[in-house]
Each structure stands twice: as C-alpha cells, then as structure tokens.
Design an enzyme around this catalytic site. Structure first.
Site, PDB file in Angstrom:
ATOM      1  N   ASP A   1      10.199  42.306  39.978  1.00  0.00           N
ATOM      2  CA  ASP A   1      11.493  41.645  40.181  1.00  0.00           C
ATOM      3  C   ASP A   1      11.798  40.719  39.009  1.00  0.00           C
ATOM      4  O   ASP A   1      12.350  39.622  39.179  1.00  0.00           O
ATOM      5  CB  ASP A   1      11.544  40.890  41.504  1.00  0.00           C
ATOM      6  CG  ASP A   1      12.980  40.558  41.934  1.00  0.00           C
ATOM      7  OD1 ASP A   1      13.916  41.122  41.329  1.00  0.00           O
ATOM      8  OD2 ASP A   1      13.157  39.748  42.864  1.00  0.00           O
TER       9      ASP A   1
ATOM     10  N   HIS B   1      10.279  43.390  47.597  1.00  0.00           N
ATOM     11  CA  HIS B   1       9.750  42.014  47.511  1.00  0.00           C
ATOM     12  C   HIS B   1       9.443  41.353  48.863  1.00  0.00           C
ATOM     13  O   HIS B   1      10.013  40.314  49.205  1.00  0.00           O
ATOM     14  CB  HIS B   1      10.638  41.112  46.660  1.00  0.00           C
ATOM     15  CG  HIS B   1      12.121  41.254  46.807  1.00  0.00           C
ATOM     16  ND1 HIS B   1      12.748  41.260  48.018  1.00  0.00           N
ATOM     17  CD2 HIS B   1      13.102  41.372  45.869  1.00  0.00           C
ATOM     18  CE1 HIS B   1      14.051  41.372  47.826  1.00  0.00           C
ATOM     19  NE2 HIS B   1      14.292  41.443  46.530  1.00  0.00           N
TER      20      HIS B   1
ATOM     21  N   ASN C   1      23.049  44.699  39.851  1.00  0.00           N
ATOM     22  CA  ASN C   1      23.888  43.488  39.919  1.00  0.00           C
ATOM     23  C   ASN C   1      24.082  42.886  38.532  1.00  0.00           C
ATOM     24  O   ASN C   1      23.679  41.758  38.232  1.00  0.00           O
ATOM     25  CB  ASN C   1      23.313  42.469  40.905  1.00  0.00           C
ATOM     26  CG  ASN C   1      21.863  42.126  40.646  1.00  0.00           C
ATOM     27  OD1 ASN C   1      21.078  42.960  40.208  1.00  0.00           O
ATOM     28  ND2 ASN C   1      21.492  40.892  40.927  1.00  0.00           N
TER      29      ASN C   1
ATOM     30  N   HIS D   1      15.569  43.238  36.445  1.00  0.00           N
ATOM     31  CA  HIS D   1      16.950  42.845  36.150  1.00  0.00           C
ATOM     32  C   HIS D   1      16.993  42.537  34.652  1.00  0.00           C
ATOM     33  O   HIS D   1      16.632  41.431  34.241  1.00  0.00           O
ATOM     34  CB  HIS D   1      17.345  41.606  36.954  1.00  0.00           C
ATOM     35  CG  HIS D   1      17.268  41.768  38.435  1.00  0.00           C
ATOM     36  ND1 HIS D   1      18.365  42.057  39.208  1.00  0.00           N
ATOM     37  CD2 HIS D   1      16.213  41.673  39.295  1.00  0.00           C
ATOM     38  CE1 HIS D   1      18.001  42.134  40.485  1.00  0.00           C
ATOM     39  NE2 HIS D   1      16.690  41.898  40.552  1.00  0.00           N
ATOM     40  N   PHE D   2      17.418  43.499  33.855  1.00  0.00           N
ATOM     41  CA  PHE D   2      17.437  43.314  32.406  1.00  0.00           C
ATOM     42  C   PHE D   2      18.776  42.777  31.906  1.00  0.00           C
ATOM     43  O   PHE D   2      18.978  42.628  30.709  1.00  0.00           O
ATOM     44  CB  PHE D   2      17.059  44.619  31.700  1.00  0.00           C
ATOM     45  CG  PHE D   2      15.575  44.910  31.701  1.00  0.00           C
ATOM     46  CD1 PHE D   2      14.669  44.039  32.280  1.00  0.00           C
ATOM     47  CD2 PHE D   2      15.087  46.066  31.116  1.00  0.00           C
ATOM     48  CE1 PHE D   2      13.291  44.300  32.289  1.00  0.00           C
ATOM     49  CE2 PHE D   2      13.716  46.343  31.107  1.00  0.00           C
ATOM     50  CZ  PHE D   2      12.823  45.461  31.688  1.00  0.00           C
TER      51      PHE D   2
END
Length: 449
Positions: free
Chosen positions: A315, A237, A95, A63-64
């Site tokens: 993650d 995950h 997201n 998630h960057f």
C-alpha cells in the site's frame, strides 16, 4: 543477440523449498535451473556465494500518484524504488487525478508506464457510483481487478450506493479489490475527536477514529455481497485481529487445484509498527486503515504463517514531508514503503516468525496466482527472469538513500539484517545492490483469463 547470465552457488527459494543450485537466464526468461551448470563462452557469471535467490516480489497495491500528483511521486521514481527493494512487478491503484474510471483512463496509464517503469506494471479500474457500464465493458485481460473503495480514503471514489455496490459485485468481469472501512462510523468518531481537540488531533487517536469496528463492519458487508453473487473478492490491507475470523484458513490454491473465492491481504507496515510508534513517528505512519495495537500486529503475523491471510503487499502511498507535518485533519494518510518492504518482511525470518519460503509465497507466488499473472512469480524454467538476490548483511536505513520522490521513509534509522544485492527484471540487471543499472525494462503485465 540474446544475452545470457548464469547465477551459480545460489540458495534458491521457491514453492516452499530452499535448495542449492544454479540458474541460467537467456534473454528475458529463465532457461535452466539445476546444479553444476557450466558457464558458456561469453556468458555473464554471477557467483551468489550461498546467498538466497528469490523470484521478484509482486506488489498488488501501490499508489504511484500518476497522473495528477507527480509533484510527490510518479511511475518512474516509485518503480525505481520498488526495484531497489526487490519488487519487480506492481499493480497501481485508480485514485489518481483524474481517477481511472474508464478504459481510456486505464490505457493512458499504460502509455505513461511504457519505457519509464523499472518494474512490470498493471493498473486497476476504479469503481464509482456512476461507472457500472465501464465496469461491465472492461476487458478482463486489461486490468488485475476492479478497485472498490467501500470506505472513504482519498479522492472521490467512495461507492456508497447499495444498488450500485450490488451491481458491481454481480457483474464484475475480474476480481473485486476492496478497501473496507465504514464511512459513517469514521465520520462520527472524527466529529467527536474534533470537538475535543479541534484540527490538531493527536496522531495516536487515528486508530480510534478509523476504528476496528469500522473495518469489521465494512469487511463483513463486502464478504456478504461476494457470497451472494459468487464474486472473486480480495480484501486489502487487513489491519485488525477481529477481521481474521471472517476468512477461510488454508492455502490459496488447494490440493485439487481450486482456489479460494474470497481472499485477504495485509501490509508490511501493519507487521512492523503498532500504536506505540505514533509517539515517535506521528503522521509519518498515519495511513488508512490505521495501524492499530501490538496484539493486532501479532495476530496478523500469525495469520500469514497459518494461511488465513493470503497476500503481503505495501500500500505504498507517498506524501511530502511538508504535507505530513500539517495538523491531523490536514495531514494526508499513506507512507512510502516499496524500497524497504522486502527487507522488512525478511526481518520476520530473522526473528523466527516466518520462513523465507513463506515470505516468497505471500509476496510473489500468491499475487501471481490470485491475479492470473502469466509466467511470473516463480522460479520456473520458461518463466520471465524477475529475480532478487538477498545478502544477509545488516544496514541502517538513511534518508539520503531513499529513491522515492517524497524523499523519506518511516524506516529511517532502523537496522535490517538483509539487503537487496541485485534485482533482475525480464532478464536484465536493474539494481546492482547500490544503484540502478541501465534503462527501465518493465513490461505490461499479462492477465491470463
């Protein structure tokens, strides 16, 4: 002019083998793997001096934060941290703000990454309760997969309409990637804990609120939908020992060349932390799904070793320290991991739990195979020269060395017994062991479907 680099005296780790040899890079690709390769005039020579040379790691879950949350992370800063950690390709989650729910938003992310990403990049299309048409229309070569939040995590992308879920699993043109936690179960536990503690719930309660039962129920639902429709499903995950019984044991790619249709991964923090660590780290290790018990950690490590779990990922999900310092109900879930994920995985090698070849299989080979990545993830002649040189010299993680924009790491103060001595991306040195080198060389990943 095509540049050429010769890496000599390396211990190459690839496709379940470790062997001594040399590797030549010409331009962006691996030109030759052999022994006793002679340097050519003008060629850059790197003496590996017996250090391990690996294919660059491929992180299928990051998630960057771009677009919309660049104050805590962006594609440039987080890909720099990834390359410093030996991760040469990444696949970013949808997201963001706005969420990546159609082709236009997807292409906007690719435009943002061009010229700024230190590693190679791919972006998932997200699913929602009302974008089935965009999913149907997705070009399968434009994204690694479709991300389905089957349990609330962050943002407004929870898919909880049974008819929509069925349609997504029936019609998805790519693998489906799922976050599996049962939202009603989580909400009931959260309400119970808030009645006792208010908003300042102790951090060690997080794995009771986001419980193993919530994970198991949602994972069972995803697998049942995938079996009904013959969908390629990848469950992200995995955090509990309980879920492991749901997955097929054995290699991702079988001897006859066929592949598992339903696969699973775990993440580095589930292998390095457990419930006891909440006492010292609190919300710094608050994540979804939650880090659970020591017995779960041990089971997950064993499941990587015996091929029940197919992929290792991060993650990576940074937040600021100010955000993490809030009371439980206001402290966001997620932690920055890309810079130290590979060396944390290699600790399992030093501990005798995994081999280097197993780490490479789970963190490089398997993501390339699972997502049909063209010419990456292996040390093979003709493949892109995404490479990592590992030096077995101990170091201790310091906050001042963290490259992620959030500026902290859950591993601060920990000593690792391997460090990243060099990283090449598409044949160009990007990390020299102490600093970033040159300019970003990341390219758009190609999915050969």
């Amino acid at each position: 002019m095509t540049t050429s680099t010769l890496i000599v005296n390396a211990r190459l780790v690839n496709e379940d083998r470790e062997f001594d040899g040399d590797l030549r890079i010409e331009g962006r690709r691996i030109a030759r793997i052999g022994s006793g390769l002679a340097a050519r005039p003008g060629e850059t020579v790197v003496d590996a001096a017996g250090r391990r040379l690996l294919p660059g790691m491929i992180d299928d879950q990051v998630h960057f934060r771009e677009p919309g949350l660049e104050y805590k992370a962006d594609i440039a800063t987080e890909s720099a941290a990834a390359v410093a950690g030996g991760l040469t390709s990444f696949m970013d989650m949808p997201n963001t703000n706005p969420p990546t729910l159609d082709a236009a938003a997807l292409e906007d992310k690719y435009r943002r990454a061009a010229g700024r990403a230190w590693g190679n990049y791919g972006f998932y299309l997200g699913a929602s309760n009302d974008n089935l048409e965009a999913i149907r229309a997705l070009d399968p070569r434009s994204a690694p997969g479709i991300k389905v939040f089957m349990g609330a995590s962050t943002g407004n992308m929870l898919v909880d309409d049974p008819a929509v879920l069925d349609g997504i699993f029936r019609e998805a043109p790519t693998p489906i990637i799922t976050h599996c936690e049962d939202t009603p179960m989580i909400e009931a536990e959260l309400a119970r804990h808030k009645a006792r503690y208010g908003d300042d719930i102790p951090a060690h309660c997080h794995p009771d609120i986001r419980s193993r039962q919530a994970c198991l129920k949602s994972t069972e639902l995803a697998i049942s939908l995938a079996r009904r429709h013959g969908t390629r499903l990848h469950v992200l995950h995995i955090s509990t020992a309980d879920e492991l019984a749901l997955f097929e044991h054995g290699p991702l790619v079988r001897a006859d060349g066929s592949r598992k249709r339903i696969t699973a991964e775990t993440c580095i923090h589930f292998l390095r932390f457990d419930r006891a660590d909440y006492a010292a780290l609190g919300h710094l290790i608050k994540c979804n799904p939650a880090i659970k018990d020591a017995a779960d950690r041990e089971a997950l490590i064993a499941a990587l070793a015996d091929d029940t779990l197919d992929v290792l990922a991060t993650d990576h999900a940074p937040h600021t320290l100010e955000e993490k310092s809030r009371p439980y109900t206001g402290a966001p879930s997620g932690l920055p991991l890309v810079q130290y994920a590979l060396v944390a995985a290699l600790e399992l090698v030093h501990e005798g739990r995994l081999t280097t070849a197993q780490v490479v299989r789970k963190f490089a080979h398997a993501p390339a195979q699972l997502f049909d990545l063209a010419e990456r993830g292996f040390l093979r002649e003709g493949y892109f020269a995404d490479l990592v040189l590992v030096d077995d010299t101990p170091f201790t993680v310091r906050r001042e060395d963290v490259l992620s924009k959030c500026g902290w790491s859950p591993f601060e103060g920990r000593t690792f017994h391997s460090r990243i001595a060099a990283t090449w991306v598409n044949g160009t040195l990007a990390w020299d062991g102490t600093r970033l080198v040159g300019t970003p060389q990341g390219e758009r990943l190609r999915f050969a479907r």
